[in-house]
Design a protein around this motif. Sequence first.
Motif, PDB file in Angstrom:
ATOM      1  N   GLU A   1     -14.677 -16.622  31.140  1.00 32.48           N
ATOM      2  CA  GLU A   1     -14.579 -17.646  30.275  1.00 32.48           C
ATOM      3  C   GLU A   1     -13.589 -17.265  29.031  1.00 32.48           C
ATOM      4  O   GLU A   1     -14.231 -16.752  27.879  1.00 32.48           O
TER       5      GLU A   1
ATOM      6  N   ARG B   1      -9.213 -19.950  42.086  1.00 30.62           N
ATOM      7  CA  ARG B   1      -9.837 -20.137  40.977  1.00 30.62           C
ATOM      8  C   ARG B   1      -8.875 -20.331  39.737  1.00 30.62           C
ATOM      9  O   ARG B   1      -9.167 -21.146  38.904  1.00 30.62           O
TER      10      ARG B   1
ATOM     11  N   ASP C   1      -7.503 -23.839  39.810  1.00 34.60           N
ATOM     12  CA  ASP C   1      -8.271 -24.751  39.410  1.00 34.60           C
ATOM     13  C   ASP C   1      -8.392 -24.919  37.806  1.00 34.60           C
ATOM     14  O   ASP C   1      -8.950 -26.132  37.359  1.00 34.60           O
ATOM     15  N   ARG C   2      -7.839 -23.863  37.100  1.00 32.44           N
ATOM     16  CA  ARG C   2      -7.884 -23.738  35.671  1.00 32.44           C
ATOM     17  C   ARG C   2      -6.682 -23.637  35.281  1.00 32.44           C
ATOM     18  O   ARG C   2      -5.988 -23.138  34.220  1.00 32.44           O
TER      19      ARG C   2
ATOM     20  N   ARG D   1      -5.410 -24.387  31.333  1.00 29.61           N
ATOM     21  CA  ARG D   1      -5.682 -23.301  30.342  1.00 29.61           C
ATOM     22  C   ARG D   1      -4.852 -21.856  31.021  1.00 29.61           C
ATOM     23  O   ARG D   1      -4.743 -21.043  30.005  1.00 29.61           O
TER      24      ARG D   1
END
Length: 296
Positions: free
Chosen positions: A55, A232, A235-236, A239
Amino acid sequence: MVSDAPTRYRSADEDSARWEDFPFRPGDIVISTRSKSGTTWMQMICALLVLRTPELPAPLTELSPWLDWLVEPQERVYARLAAQRHRRFIKTHTPLDGVPIDPRVHYVVVARHPLDAAVSLHHQSANLNRARLAELTGQPATPEPESPRPSVEQALVRWIDANPDPRAELDSLPGFMWHLRDAWARRHQPNVHLVHYDDLRADLTGQMRHLAERLDLEPPGPDLVEAATFDRMRDRADRLAPDAAGVLKERSAFFRSGRSGQGDELLDAAARAHYRSRVAALAPPDLLAWLHRAEA
């Protein structure tokens, strides 16, 4: 090609001279790649290895600025990097002969099969908001061409044929090989690390562990490796895509495929032979054998 005096690379939206006065810190990591060769992927890998969390505390473009991009004023980029207290990892598309080489700094160069990168460049070109890019760099806006856009197959053949000065067009085939040939000549230096895009695809865990060792960082756990997978990251995209200034039409399209071998599949036998002839004149055989391993 290895020289003490940095070569200056300058285009409408980049200027390698912005590196000249940059105050390095011991342990800094410079990520030097050609476009669409795994830049954002390597930035994410370095972010995960340095920050130790899937994160991220801020968008990737803030954590790992593109230092020589003219869209953001130099003083602002310098100030943001000066304020960082973690180990810094900085993006550039400048070859290493255009960046000051400091023995306290690590330089990571990611190499991808040029044909695969060229396919990605073709699709990326359609996703750029050129009016916005011109506005941010103070350049005159270029009208959209009225003629139909060439197919990816046509664009790939033209890209293989083109023969510009590599210092003027680094995303050309001569420019790709210029960048990689320079890095290849430096590969035995202890602070220069070459990474192959296909190795990241084939063994992400092993490659992240190896890079962590070279950078004197702790090896990654499964959560960090998972965060660095292509799916992954896609998917982000909000950001992670390199779009702090809003120059992409669609952020998710930046992570289009990432597949290897697509460029070679689009060419017929004659075009593949022509490509091999072109690159044989642009790079030594040992570099080409390493770069083209997927063809074996």
